[in-house]
Motif scaffolding. Structure first.
Motif, PDB file in Angstrom:
ATOM      1  N   ILE A  44      15.903   2.515  -9.379  1.00  0.00           N
ATOM      2  CA  ILE A  44      16.241   1.092  -9.320  1.00  0.00           C
ATOM      3  C   ILE A  44      16.387   0.494 -10.715  1.00  0.00           C
ATOM      4  N   ILE A  45      17.275  -0.475 -10.812  1.00  0.00           N
ATOM      5  CA  ILE A  45      17.435  -1.299 -12.007  1.00  0.00           C
ATOM      6  C   ILE A  45      17.496  -2.739 -11.525  1.00  0.00           C
ATOM      7  N   SER A  46      16.757  -3.617 -12.170  1.00  0.00           N
ATOM      8  CA  SER A  46      16.760  -5.032 -11.809  1.00  0.00           C
ATOM      9  C   SER A  46      18.190  -5.557 -11.757  1.00  0.00           C
ATOM     10  N   PRO A  47      18.531  -6.350 -10.741  1.00  0.00           N
ATOM     11  CA  PRO A  47      19.899  -6.868 -10.634  1.00  0.00           C
ATOM     12  C   PRO A  47      20.407  -7.538 -11.904  1.00  0.00           C
ATOM     13  N   ALA A  48      19.553  -8.199 -12.635  1.00  0.00           N
ATOM     14  CA  ALA A  48      19.969  -8.880 -13.870  1.00  0.00           C
ATOM     15  C   ALA A  48      20.411  -7.904 -14.960  1.00  0.00           C
ATOM     16  N   TYR A  49      20.069  -6.624 -14.828  1.00  0.00           N
ATOM     17  CA  TYR A  49      20.388  -5.624 -15.847  1.00  0.00           C
ATOM     18  C   TYR A  49      21.369  -4.560 -15.352  1.00  0.00           C
ATOM     19  N   GLN A  50      21.824  -4.689 -14.119  1.00  0.00           N
ATOM     20  CA  GLN A  50      22.762  -3.704 -13.584  1.00  0.00           C
ATOM     21  C   GLN A  50      24.125  -3.828 -14.258  1.00  0.00           C
ATOM     22  N   ASN A  77       8.334  -5.380 -23.180  1.00  0.00           N
ATOM     23  CA  ASN A  77       7.492  -4.754 -22.158  1.00  0.00           C
ATOM     24  C   ASN A  77       7.671  -5.302 -20.750  1.00  0.00           C
ATOM     25  N   ALA A  78       8.794  -5.932 -20.470  1.00  0.00           N
ATOM     26  CA  ALA A  78       9.091  -6.346 -19.097  1.00  0.00           C
ATOM     27  C   ALA A  78       9.764  -5.181 -18.384  1.00  0.00           C
ATOM     28  N   GLN A  79       9.239  -4.798 -17.231  1.00  0.00           N
ATOM     29  CA  GLN A  79       9.835  -3.683 -16.498  1.00  0.00           C
ATOM     30  C   GLN A  79      11.132  -4.123 -15.848  1.00  0.00           C
ATOM     31  N   ILE A  80      12.183  -3.312 -16.054  1.00  0.00           N
ATOM     32  CA  ILE A  80      13.495  -3.620 -15.479  1.00  0.00           C
ATOM     33  C   ILE A  80      14.055  -2.439 -14.682  1.00  0.00           C
ATOM     34  N   GLY A  81      13.360  -1.300 -14.671  1.00  0.00           N
ATOM     35  CA  GLY A  81      13.833  -0.132 -13.944  1.00  0.00           C
ATOM     36  C   GLY A  81      12.696   0.780 -13.542  1.00  0.00           C
ATOM     37  N   PHE A  82      13.001   1.648 -12.593  1.00  0.00           N
ATOM     38  CA  PHE A  82      11.992   2.572 -12.073  1.00  0.00           C
ATOM     39  C   PHE A  82      12.702   3.734 -11.381  1.00  0.00           C
ATOM     40  N   GLU A  98       0.827  -1.212   0.000  1.00  0.00           N
ATOM     41  CA  GLU A  98       0.000   0.000   0.000  1.00  0.00           C
ATOM     42  C   GLU A  98       0.861   1.260   0.000  1.00  0.00           C
ATOM     43  N   GLN A  99       1.962   1.240   0.733  1.00  0.00           N
ATOM     44  CA  GLN A  99       2.879   2.384   0.725  1.00  0.00           C
ATOM     45  C   GLN A  99       3.503   2.571  -0.652  1.00  0.00           C
ATOM     46  N   THR A 100       3.909   1.489  -1.264  1.00  0.00           N
ATOM     47  CA  THR A 100       4.485   1.571  -2.612  1.00  0.00           C
ATOM     48  C   THR A 100       3.474   2.156  -3.583  1.00  0.00           C
ATOM     49  N   LYS A 101       2.245   1.687  -3.535  1.00  0.00           N
ATOM     50  CA  LYS A 101       1.192   2.223  -4.412  1.00  0.00           C
ATOM     51  C   LYS A 101       0.983   3.714  -4.153  1.00  0.00           C
ATOM     52  N   GLY A 102       1.013   4.125  -2.887  1.00  0.00           N
ATOM     53  CA  GLY A 102       0.849   5.545  -2.542  1.00  0.00           C
ATOM     54  C   GLY A 102       1.978   6.400  -3.078  1.00  0.00           C
ATOM     55  N   THR A 103       3.225   5.883  -3.015  1.00  0.00           N
ATOM     56  CA  THR A 103       4.352   6.672  -3.526  1.00  0.00           C
ATOM     57  C   THR A 103       4.228   6.864  -5.035  1.00  0.00           C
ATOM     58  N   ILE A 104       3.752   5.847  -5.711  1.00  0.00           N
ATOM     59  CA  ILE A 104       3.580   5.937  -7.169  1.00  0.00           C
ATOM     60  C   ILE A 104       2.460   6.923  -7.511  1.00  0.00           C
ATOM     61  N   GLU A 105       1.369   6.819  -6.796  1.00  0.00           N
ATOM     62  CA  GLU A 105       0.218   7.700  -7.050  1.00  0.00           C
ATOM     63  C   GLU A 105       0.585   9.163  -6.871  1.00  0.00           C
ATOM     64  N   ASN A 106       1.489   9.460  -5.939  1.00  0.00           N
ATOM     65  CA  ASN A 106       1.808  10.841  -5.588  1.00  0.00           C
ATOM     66  C   ASN A 106       3.144  11.327  -6.136  1.00  0.00           C
ATOM     67  N   SER A 107       3.630  10.697  -7.206  1.00  0.00           N
ATOM     68  CA  SER A 107       4.926  11.078  -7.767  1.00  0.00           C
ATOM     69  C   SER A 107       4.872  11.104  -9.287  1.00  0.00           C
ATOM     70  N   PHE A 108       5.855  11.780  -9.879  1.00  0.00           N
ATOM     71  CA  PHE A 108       6.100  11.763 -11.319  1.00  0.00           C
ATOM     72  C   PHE A 108       7.013  10.561 -11.542  1.00  0.00           C
ATOM     73  N   CYS A 109       6.509   9.524 -12.214  1.00  0.00           N
ATOM     74  CA  CYS A 109       7.194   8.235 -12.288  1.00  0.00           C
ATOM     75  C   CYS A 109       7.760   7.940 -13.676  1.00  0.00           C
ATOM     76  N   PHE A 110       8.838   7.159 -13.659  1.00  0.00           N
ATOM     77  CA  PHE A 110       9.537   6.740 -14.869  1.00  0.00           C
ATOM     78  C   PHE A 110       9.752   5.237 -14.803  1.00  0.00           C
ATOM     79  N   GLY A 111       9.264   4.533 -15.799  1.00  0.00           N
ATOM     80  CA  GLY A 111       9.495   3.098 -15.877  1.00  0.00           C
ATOM     81  C   GLY A 111      10.418   2.782 -17.037  1.00  0.00           C
ATOM     82  N   MET A 112      11.332   1.839 -16.844  1.00  0.00           N
ATOM     83  CA  MET A 112      12.218   1.379 -17.912  1.00  0.00           C
ATOM     84  C   MET A 112      11.833  -0.064 -18.229  1.00  0.00           C
TER      85      MET A 112
END
Length: 141
Positions: free
Chosen positions: A77-83, A55-60, A36-50
């Motif tokens: 963040i970047i998924s460990p597999a893509y760092q 279409n698999a998300q690997i960053g945020f 719920e906190q994660t959802k709230g941070t997304i709702e209240n922010s300007f977000c960027f998805g990589m």
């Protein structure tokens, strides 16, 4: 942007499960964050998805902002597999290139271990804090 990946500001594309998993399992600053906190941070922010081109998300990343004067970069963040492939740098460069972000007078962030990366984009330490950095256009004279 590196071939095979793209970045979007469309919140509908965000994979909340990916973001929540990374926050609670990999991010030193996100331990104990609830879904719920994660959802709230997304709702209240300007977000960027990589994403991969499949279409698999690997960053945020997100910016908490008033969209006029101030913004605070959070949860890069970047998924460990893509760092280690320059994708985090690409995400930051995309974020900083956005007109909304460029127009802000002050942009801040906290980091424990990425000072060198953010220095390249004009961020400097704030006072004696080992964590806080900012990029400030405001003139105080």
């Amino acid at each position: 942007m590196r071939e095979g990946f793209y970045i979007s500001v469309d919140k509908n594309l965000l994979d909340i499960d990916f973001i929540q998993s990374y926050m609670t399992n990999d991010a030193y600053w996100g331990k104990g964050r609830t879904l719920e906190q994660t959802k709230g941070t997304i709702e209240n922010s300007f977000c960027f998805g990589m994403y991969t081109n499949e279409n698999a998300q690997i960053g945020f990343a997100r910016v908490v902002t008033d969209y006029t004067f101030y913004g605070n970069i959070m949860d890069v963040i970047i998924s460990p597999a893509y760092q280690g492939q320059g994708l985090g740098t690409a995400l930051i460069e995309f974020m900083l290139s956005q007109e909304t972000i460029q127009s802000l007078q002050t942009l801040s962030l906290k980091t424990k271990d990425a000072h060198g990366l953010y220095n390249k984009y004009g961020f400097t330490k704030i006072g004696k804090s080992p964590l806080w950095m900012s990029r400030d256009k405001q003139k105080l004279d």
